[in-house]
Design an enzyme around this catalytic site. Sequence first.
Site, PDB file in Angstrom:
ATOM      1  N   LYS A   1      42.275  55.752  36.588  1.00 35.91           N
ATOM      2  CA  LYS A   1      40.917  55.197  37.236  1.00 35.91           C
ATOM      3  C   LYS A   1      40.951  55.275  38.792  1.00 35.91           C
ATOM      4  O   LYS A   1      39.979  55.664  39.464  1.00 35.91           O
ATOM      5  CB  LYS A   1      40.733  53.649  36.771  1.00 35.91           C
ATOM      6  CG  LYS A   1      40.212  53.766  35.156  1.00 35.91           C
ATOM      7  CD  LYS A   1      39.023  54.241  34.881  1.00 35.91           C
ATOM      8  CE  LYS A   1      38.970  54.679  33.295  1.00 35.91           C
ATOM      9  NZ  LYS A   1      37.783  55.403  32.995  1.00 35.91           N
TER      10      LYS A   1
ATOM     11  N   TYR B   1      47.106  54.523  32.721  1.00 36.51           N
ATOM     12  CA  TYR B   1      45.421  54.217  32.548  1.00 36.51           C
ATOM     13  C   TYR B   1      44.877  53.855  33.931  1.00 36.51           C
ATOM     14  O   TYR B   1      43.975  54.509  34.297  1.00 36.51           O
ATOM     15  CB  TYR B   1      45.185  53.388  31.263  1.00 36.51           C
ATOM     16  CG  TYR B   1      43.692  53.026  31.385  1.00 36.51           C
ATOM     17  CD1 TYR B   1      42.972  53.904  30.921  1.00 36.51           C
ATOM     18  CD2 TYR B   1      43.175  51.816  31.697  1.00 36.51           C
ATOM     19  CE1 TYR B   1      41.544  53.556  30.845  1.00 36.51           C
ATOM     20  CE2 TYR B   1      41.992  51.362  31.712  1.00 36.51           C
ATOM     21  CZ  TYR B   1      41.038  52.237  31.279  1.00 36.51           C
ATOM     22  OH  TYR B   1      39.968  51.807  31.504  1.00 36.51           O
TER      23      TYR B   1
ATOM     24  N   SER C   1      37.171  50.399  36.264  1.00 36.96           N
ATOM     25  CA  SER C   1      37.563  49.236  35.597  1.00 36.96           C
ATOM     26  C   SER C   1      38.332  48.135  36.675  1.00 36.96           C
ATOM     27  O   SER C   1      38.768  48.570  38.104  1.00 36.96           O
ATOM     28  CB  SER C   1      38.713  49.535  34.725  1.00 36.96           C
ATOM     29  OG  SER C   1      39.513  48.461  34.408  1.00 36.96           O
TER      30      SER C   1
HETATM   31  P1  NAD Z   1      35.422  54.464  23.794  1.00 37.36           P
HETATM   32  O1  NAD Z   1      36.569  55.143  23.613  1.00 37.36           O
HETATM   33  O2  NAD Z   1      34.838  53.890  22.704  1.00 37.36           O
HETATM   34  O3  NAD Z   1      34.414  55.698  24.512  1.00 37.36           O
HETATM   35  C1  NAD Z   1      35.001  56.835  25.119  1.00 37.36           C
HETATM   36  C2  NAD Z   1      34.368  57.817  24.772  1.00 37.36           C
HETATM   37  O4  NAD Z   1      34.898  59.297  25.363  1.00 37.36           O
HETATM   38  C3  NAD Z   1      34.806  58.113  22.927  1.00 37.36           C
HETATM   39  O5  NAD Z   1      33.687  58.265  22.281  1.00 37.36           O
HETATM   40  C4  NAD Z   1      35.587  59.307  22.899  1.00 37.36           C
HETATM   41  O6  NAD Z   1      35.372  59.996  21.797  1.00 37.36           O
HETATM   42  C5  NAD Z   1      34.967  60.140  24.263  1.00 37.36           C
HETATM   43  N1  NAD Z   1      35.934  61.136  24.710  1.00 37.36           N
HETATM   44  C6  NAD Z   1      37.332  60.810  25.177  1.00 37.36           C
HETATM   45  N2  NAD Z   1      37.832  61.889  25.832  1.00 37.36           N
HETATM   46  C7  NAD Z   1      36.853  62.837  25.950  1.00 37.36           C
HETATM   47  C8  NAD Z   1      37.084  64.250  26.450  1.00 37.36           C
HETATM   48  N3  NAD Z   1      38.055  64.676  26.791  1.00 37.36           N
HETATM   49  N4  NAD Z   1      35.782  64.888  26.371  1.00 37.36           N
HETATM   50  C9  NAD Z   1      34.839  64.335  25.602  1.00 37.36           C
HETATM   51  N5  NAD Z   1      34.750  63.102  25.019  1.00 37.36           N
HETATM   52  C10 NAD Z   1      35.895  62.496  25.170  1.00 37.36           C
HETATM   53  O7  NAD Z   1      35.641  53.553  25.109  1.00 37.36           O
HETATM   54  P2  NAD Z   1      34.796  52.654  25.750  1.00 37.36           P
HETATM   55  O8  NAD Z   1      35.308  51.172  25.677  1.00 37.36           O
HETATM   56  O9  NAD Z   1      33.083  52.850  25.445  1.00 37.36           O
HETATM   57  O10 NAD Z   1      34.860  53.089  27.330  1.00 37.36           O
HETATM   58  C11 NAD Z   1      34.071  53.940  28.008  1.00 37.36           C
HETATM   59  C12 NAD Z   1      34.443  54.211  29.551  1.00 37.36           C
HETATM   60  O11 NAD Z   1      34.695  52.847  30.053  1.00 37.36           O
HETATM   61  C13 NAD Z   1      35.972  54.597  29.420  1.00 37.36           C
HETATM   62  O12 NAD Z   1      36.215  55.412  30.539  1.00 37.36           O
HETATM   63  C14 NAD Z   1      36.943  53.434  29.803  1.00 37.36           C
HETATM   64  O13 NAD Z   1      37.866  53.785  30.370  1.00 37.36           O
HETATM   65  C15 NAD Z   1      35.900  52.781  30.548  1.00 37.36           C
HETATM   66  N6  NAD Z   1      36.147  51.063  30.877  1.00 37.36           N
HETATM   67  C16 NAD Z   1      36.436  50.558  29.316  1.00 37.36           C
HETATM   68  C17 NAD Z   1      36.645  49.070  29.456  1.00 37.36           C
HETATM   69  C18 NAD Z   1      36.818  48.416  27.879  1.00 37.36           C
HETATM   70  O14 NAD Z   1      37.350  47.545  27.952  1.00 37.36           O
HETATM   71  N7  NAD Z   1      36.023  48.883  26.780  1.00 37.36           N
HETATM   72  C19 NAD Z   1      37.094  48.553  30.441  1.00 37.36           C
HETATM   73  C20 NAD Z   1      36.873  49.136  31.687  1.00 37.36           C
HETATM   74  C21 NAD Z   1      36.536  50.768  31.702  1.00 37.36           C
END
Ligand code: NAD
Length: 337
Positions: free
Chosen positions: A153, A149, A124
């Site tokens: 990362k 958080y 991120s």
């Molecule tokens: P999201 O919550 O929709 O997707 C994360 C998925 O991981 C979910 O489906 C959840 O059920 C699953 N999960 C969580 N913990 C788990 C575990 N211990 N074992 C198995 N599955 C698990 O989030 P997203 O927005 O799709 O984000 C995906 C990734 O991108 C994350 O790592 C997030 O930190 C990173 N990210 C997201 C954003 C954003 O703004 N959406 C920005 C920067 C980085």
Amino acid sequence: MTVLITGGAGYIGSHTVLALLEAGHEVVVLDNLVNASRESLRRVERLTERTLIFVEGDIRDRTLLDQLFSEHAVSAVIHFAGLKAVGESVQQPLSYYENNVAGTLVLCQAMQAAGVTRLVFSSSATVYGDGHPMPLHEGLPTGEPTNPYGRSKLIVEELLRDLADSDSAWSIVLLRYFNPVGAHASGQIGEDPRGIPNNLLPYVAQVAVGRRDCLAIFGSDYSTHDGTGVRDYIHVMDLAEGHLCALHALAERQGVHIWNLGTGQGHSVLEVVKAFEQASGQAVPYRIEPRRPDDVAACWADACLAERELGWKAWRSLAEMMADTWRWQHNNPDGYR
Ligand code: NAD
Ligand code: UDP
């Protein structure tokens, strides 16, 4: 190739699964559904007319991972799984370090044991910390994220660098996302936050569809052109396509590589609200509230490196991001439920 996608039922994961299936790859998804619905992947299968393998389980479960790697000829892993709510991470730091840091550790141990050494990690822009001039480029030193958080990362990025330094067999990509928004153009899959949305676009969309009364804009006294916060919003399908490019790049590279995934353009909260109203034809009432703690005034990417090295560029406009968000929200007022 066969790709394991952890967290593949979630928001960014489901759109990336769709892009990979459309590109002809085989996909295995591992997700514990803590923040996702199985329905997202059913819809992905319908849209692509392809099937995928879904394993409901946890990245912290080493036995399950060993079994998964022995049953499927996985060539690379795209690792989305983790917890992502900044405010919750302050309340529950142990959960965040356990899922995001310890979970990644267990995943890497299982990959190493199985001889799978290609990994794309969801990082991120938060790892840059505050105080850099915009735009943020990959050559800048990482900073001090202001919450657990963000720290999780940064710790994982450092863990992965150490891993790649220890063994040249590893090839690892750290993708630093800016602000993913939007939905697949079909309006069938999109972002489906549980509870009150923390992020701007899901909140705006829920106001427009009548699930919430009014948007609170956090601060109108920033040193930006209209006083509201500026971010680099990127269409989730552009982001998904960036993962496909990163996957191909892994095959040709060793060590750790970092790419920003952003558009290179910042938009203010008021600009986003206006663009959403135009795209949807719905009014989005708002009121100005005090700044949200730890928010920066502005944050946007220098996205040139990914264009130069991956041949990837985000091409979808803000208007398209808004139209696709609205199509998803309008078709699915209660998300996947
Ligand atoms: P999201 O919550 O929709 O997707 C994360 C998925 O991981 C979910 O489906 C959840 O059920 C699953 N999960 C969580 N913990 C788990 C575990 N211990 N074992 C198995 N599955 C698990 O989030 P997203 O927005 O799709 O984000 C995906 C990734 O991108 C994350 O790592 C997030 O930190 C990173 N990210 C997201 C954003 C954003 O703004 N959406 C920005 C920067 C980085
Ligand atoms: N924001 C807002 N109201 C909301 C949610 C967000 O005004 O209900 C603002 C926030 O202050 C920031 C921008 O919208 O300026 C993007 O916030 P988001 O949480 O989506 O992304 P992040 O701040 O994590 O980059």
